[in-house]
Write a protein that holds these residues in place. Structure first.
Motif, PDB file in Angstrom:
ATOM      1  N   GLY A  64       0.656  -1.113   0.039  1.00 41.21           N
ATOM      2  CA  GLY A  64      -0.039   0.126   0.124  1.00 41.21           C
ATOM      3  C   GLY A  64       0.979   1.306  -0.317  1.00 41.21           C
ATOM      4  O   GLY A  64       0.658   2.188  -0.605  1.00 41.21           O
ATOM      5  N   GLY A  65       1.948   1.197   0.845  1.00 36.41           N
ATOM      6  CA  GLY A  65       2.798   2.291   0.653  1.00 36.41           C
ATOM      7  C   GLY A  65       3.369   2.463  -0.616  1.00 36.41           C
ATOM      8  O   GLY A  65       3.587   3.943  -0.931  1.00 36.41           O
ATOM      9  N   LEU A  66       4.042   1.465  -1.192  1.00 37.65           N
ATOM     10  CA  LEU A  66       4.479   1.760  -2.379  1.00 37.65           C
ATOM     11  C   LEU A  66       3.598   2.310  -3.565  1.00 37.65           C
ATOM     12  O   LEU A  66       3.916   2.886  -4.339  1.00 37.65           O
ATOM     13  CB  LEU A  66       5.343   0.371  -2.947  1.00 37.65           C
ATOM     14  CG  LEU A  66       6.691  -0.014  -2.265  1.00 37.65           C
ATOM     15  CD1 LEU A  66       7.125  -1.331  -2.107  1.00 37.65           C
ATOM     16  CD2 LEU A  66       7.695   1.023  -2.882  1.00 37.65           C
ATOM     17  N   LYS A  67       2.419   1.826  -3.576  1.00 40.30           N
ATOM     18  CA  LYS A  67       1.295   2.128  -4.473  1.00 40.30           C
ATOM     19  C   LYS A  67       1.031   3.891  -4.236  1.00 40.30           C
ATOM     20  O   LYS A  67       1.154   4.716  -5.118  1.00 40.30           O
ATOM     21  CB  LYS A  67       0.167   1.647  -4.216  1.00 40.30           C
ATOM     22  CG  LYS A  67      -1.108   2.069  -5.083  1.00 40.30           C
ATOM     23  CD  LYS A  67      -2.178   1.068  -4.808  1.00 40.30           C
ATOM     24  CE  LYS A  67      -3.491   1.440  -5.881  1.00 40.30           C
ATOM     25  NZ  LYS A  67      -4.612   0.698  -5.468  1.00 40.30           N
ATOM     26  N   LEU A  68       1.048   4.238  -2.845  1.00 30.71           N
ATOM     27  CA  LEU A  68       1.029   5.864  -2.652  1.00 30.71           C
ATOM     28  C   LEU A  68       2.178   6.524  -2.882  1.00 30.71           C
ATOM     29  O   LEU A  68       2.093   7.508  -3.726  1.00 30.71           O
ATOM     30  CB  LEU A  68       0.758   6.127  -1.123  1.00 30.71           C
ATOM     31  CG  LEU A  68      -0.409   5.726  -0.583  1.00 30.71           C
ATOM     32  CD1 LEU A  68      -0.733   5.316   0.700  1.00 30.71           C
ATOM     33  CD2 LEU A  68      -1.795   6.232  -1.198  1.00 30.71           C
ATOM     34  N   PHE A  69       3.394   5.988  -2.660  1.00 27.30           N
ATOM     35  CA  PHE A  69       4.593   6.591  -3.001  1.00 27.30           C
ATOM     36  C   PHE A  69       4.852   6.701  -4.695  1.00 27.30           C
ATOM     37  O   PHE A  69       5.386   7.837  -5.280  1.00 27.30           O
ATOM     38  CB  PHE A  69       5.644   5.742  -2.415  1.00 27.30           C
ATOM     39  CG  PHE A  69       7.248   6.298  -2.823  1.00 27.30           C
ATOM     40  CD1 PHE A  69       7.837   7.166  -1.900  1.00 27.30           C
ATOM     41  CD2 PHE A  69       7.968   5.508  -3.576  1.00 27.30           C
ATOM     42  CE1 PHE A  69       9.255   7.735  -2.288  1.00 27.30           C
ATOM     43  CE2 PHE A  69       9.156   6.162  -4.006  1.00 27.30           C
ATOM     44  CZ  PHE A  69       9.659   7.084  -3.150  1.00 27.30           C
ATOM     45  N   CYS A  70       4.459   5.794  -5.205  1.00 25.58           N
ATOM     46  CA  CYS A  70       4.491   5.701  -6.681  1.00 25.58           C
ATOM     47  C   CYS A  70       3.481   6.709  -7.697  1.00 25.58           C
ATOM     48  O   CYS A  70       3.575   6.546  -8.813  1.00 25.58           O
ATOM     49  CB  CYS A  70       4.825   4.201  -7.452  1.00 25.58           C
ATOM     50  SG  CYS A  70       6.290   3.313  -6.746  1.00 25.58           S
ATOM     51  N   ALA A  71       2.654   7.199  -6.643  1.00 28.03           N
ATOM     52  CA  ALA A  71       1.663   7.570  -7.421  1.00 28.03           C
ATOM     53  C   ALA A  71       1.969   8.928  -8.099  1.00 28.03           C
ATOM     54  O   ALA A  71       1.109   9.482  -9.172  1.00 28.03           O
ATOM     55  CB  ALA A  71       0.254   7.962  -6.504  1.00 28.03           C
ATOM     56  N   ARG A  85       9.999  -5.544   2.315  1.00 28.23           N
ATOM     57  CA  ARG A  85      10.670  -6.216   1.402  1.00 28.23           C
ATOM     58  C   ARG A  85      11.124  -4.917   0.301  1.00 28.23           C
ATOM     59  O   ARG A  85      10.848  -3.961   0.337  1.00 28.23           O
ATOM     60  CB  ARG A  85       9.468  -7.037   0.619  1.00 28.23           C
ATOM     61  CG  ARG A  85       8.356  -6.177  -0.081  1.00 28.23           C
ATOM     62  CD  ARG A  85       7.435  -6.854  -0.688  1.00 28.23           C
ATOM     63  NE  ARG A  85       6.244  -6.227  -1.355  1.00 28.23           N
ATOM     64  CZ  ARG A  85       6.151  -5.269  -2.057  1.00 28.23           C
ATOM     65  NH1 ARG A  85       7.330  -4.831  -2.766  1.00 28.23           N
ATOM     66  NH2 ARG A  85       5.053  -4.753  -2.466  1.00 28.23           N
ATOM     67  N   LYS A  86      11.906  -5.817  -0.524  1.00 25.11           N
ATOM     68  CA  LYS A  86      12.483  -4.928  -1.573  1.00 25.11           C
ATOM     69  C   LYS A  86      11.455  -4.435  -2.611  1.00 25.11           C
ATOM     70  O   LYS A  86      10.513  -5.236  -2.892  1.00 25.11           O
ATOM     71  CB  LYS A  86      13.758  -5.855  -2.355  1.00 25.11           C
ATOM     72  CG  LYS A  86      14.474  -4.942  -3.237  1.00 25.11           C
ATOM     73  CD  LYS A  86      15.549  -5.867  -3.944  1.00 25.11           C
ATOM     74  CE  LYS A  86      16.777  -4.962  -4.787  1.00 25.11           C
ATOM     75  NZ  LYS A  86      17.433  -3.863  -3.842  1.00 25.11           N
ATOM     76  N   ILE A  87      11.578  -3.386  -3.250  1.00 25.47           N
ATOM     77  CA  ILE A  87      10.535  -2.997  -4.206  1.00 25.47           C
ATOM     78  C   ILE A  87      10.698  -3.665  -5.605  1.00 25.47           C
ATOM     79  O   ILE A  87      11.636  -4.264  -5.884  1.00 25.47           O
ATOM     80  CB  ILE A  87      10.772  -1.325  -4.495  1.00 25.47           C
ATOM     81  CG1 ILE A  87       9.874  -0.715  -5.677  1.00 25.47           C
ATOM     82  CG2 ILE A  87      12.290  -1.370  -5.276  1.00 25.47           C
ATOM     83  CD1 ILE A  87       9.888   0.794  -5.845  1.00 25.47           C
ATOM     84  N   LYS A  88       9.333  -4.053  -6.030  1.00 26.95           N
ATOM     85  CA  LYS A  88       9.465  -5.014  -7.323  1.00 26.95           C
ATOM     86  C   LYS A  88       9.725  -4.412  -8.423  1.00 26.95           C
ATOM     87  O   LYS A  88       9.311  -2.777  -8.577  1.00 26.95           O
ATOM     88  CB  LYS A  88       7.921  -5.576  -7.312  1.00 26.95           C
ATOM     89  CG  LYS A  88       7.702  -6.471  -6.184  1.00 26.95           C
ATOM     90  CD  LYS A  88       6.241  -7.030  -6.148  1.00 26.95           C
ATOM     91  CE  LYS A  88       5.721  -7.704  -4.741  1.00 26.95           C
ATOM     92  NZ  LYS A  88       4.443  -8.290  -5.137  1.00 26.95           N
TER      93      LYS A  88
END
Length: 347
Positions: A64-71, A85-88
């Motif tokens: 969820g955090g990476l989704k927000l961060f990458c928006a 975990r490492k970013i995909k």
């Protein structure tokens, strides 16, 4: 009169002219519930000892955090996301497509994933094979052969005669959690690999192998308990027969209430995780939007504070909170990346 857009070129931010005066004066952090307590301690210390405001941190889970961060880039989007975990590569692509083209990766240390229960009952002695058989949606047919059947096991004793006859109830994180990702990979997949015919799937049919080893049963034995690990601790106290999955730091902080199961004969202790003896351990990270550094006040200083030896070193205050420090060479490498604001290379 048409609205005018002001481009803050140095940071690559696009901000509406009407919003300039409303630009954020604090760091916004989202992401992993496992990294959350470590980041919170650093943020509070940062707010007390510098002229900058205390960063706001939201526990959204790694995915969820990476989704927000990458928006996107700009004050409406998070500056930093914590991740267990490492970013995909797919997330890197999403970031890039949305204008987040330079990401600084910071590994902060290591953590163990523990399976724990209430101290009011006996400690469980589990193996990764036990966990796979207890929690996978499909398992090898108990009658033998190389076929898979819907999981028939109802009690831990069904899985392994040496275990108690308690009903299988495991409270764990949802699919958006990095802890869930790491658990299915490090525990369930490793347990599945004890069966030769499943292990061969990794070479012959990767998609089927992933489906078999990482799909959790949905018949009530595994209960998604959300991103709040403290809530799992409370539920374990109320249900002594249940088990919970979370990071070592939560076990460490609640040692008066819960106990960690041994895993393949190894106890989940700080020393065993640091030495690499405990089999279910993983690195922890946070990711920083380089475009925001120099525009959102305090980001560089926050990075410096986090990478200080007094924070993440062997004698640092985060180790008192359960974080397993990185070896000297790794700390040096990531500190150098921070000092140089070196973006990662997305795979």
């Amino acid at each position: 009169m048409k609205k005018v857009l002001t481009i803050v070129a140095a940071a690559g931010l696009l901000i509406g002219a009407n919003s300039v005066n409303a630009a954020r004066d604090h760091i916004s952090i989202v992401g992993s519930s496992t990294v959350y307590p470590f980041a919170t301690v650093v943020a509070e210390q940062f707010g007390k000892t510098t002229q900058f405001k205390t960063p706001t941190i939201e526990s959204t889970g790694s995915g969820g955090g990476l989704k927000l961060f990458c928006a996107g880039v700009g004050v409406a989007h998070a500056d930093i996301t914590n991740s267990s975990r490492k970013i995909k590569s797919s997330e890197c692509k999403t970031c890039f497509d949305n204008g987040v083209k330079e990401i600084i990766e910071v590994k902060i240390g290591y953590d163990g994933i523990v399976v724990a229960n209430s101290k009011s009952t006996a400690r469980m002695k589990l193996s990764r094979k036990d966990l796979f058989l207890a929690l996978a949606k499909d398992v090898p047919d108990p009658k033998g052969g190389e076929s898979l059947v819907p999981n028939p096991y109802r009690t831990w004793q069904d899985v392994n005669p040496s275990l108690p006859a308690n009903r299988i109830v495991v409270l764990g994180p949802p699919p958006t959690s990095g802890t869930r990702d790491a658990f299915v990979e490090l525990a369930m997949e490793a347990g599945a690999d004890t069966f030769d015919f499943i292990k061969k799937m990794a070479k012959n049919d990767k998609n089927r192998y992933k489906a078999v080893t990482q799909t959790v049963r949905e018949d009530g034995a595994y209960v998604e308990a959300g991103e709040n690990d403290n809530l799992i601790v409370q539920k374990l106290e109320k249900d002594p027969g249940a088990l919970g999955i979370f990071g070592f730091s939560f076990l460490d902080q609640n040692a008066d209430k819960i106990q960690g199961s041994t895993m393949d004969g190894v106890e989940p202790t700080f020393e065993n995780i640091a030495d690499g003896k405990y089999p279910v351990s993983r690195p922890l990270y946070f990711y920083v939007k380089k475009a925001h550094i120099g525009t959102i006040p305090g980001i560089q200083e926050y990075l410096n504070a986090f990478s200080d030896e007094k924070t993440w070193g062997p004698e640092g205050y985060l180790s008192d909170k359960g974080l397993i420090p990185m070896p000297d060479a790794e700390r040096k490498k990531f500190r150098k990346d921070i000092e140089g604001l070196t973006p990662m290379v997305c795979e």
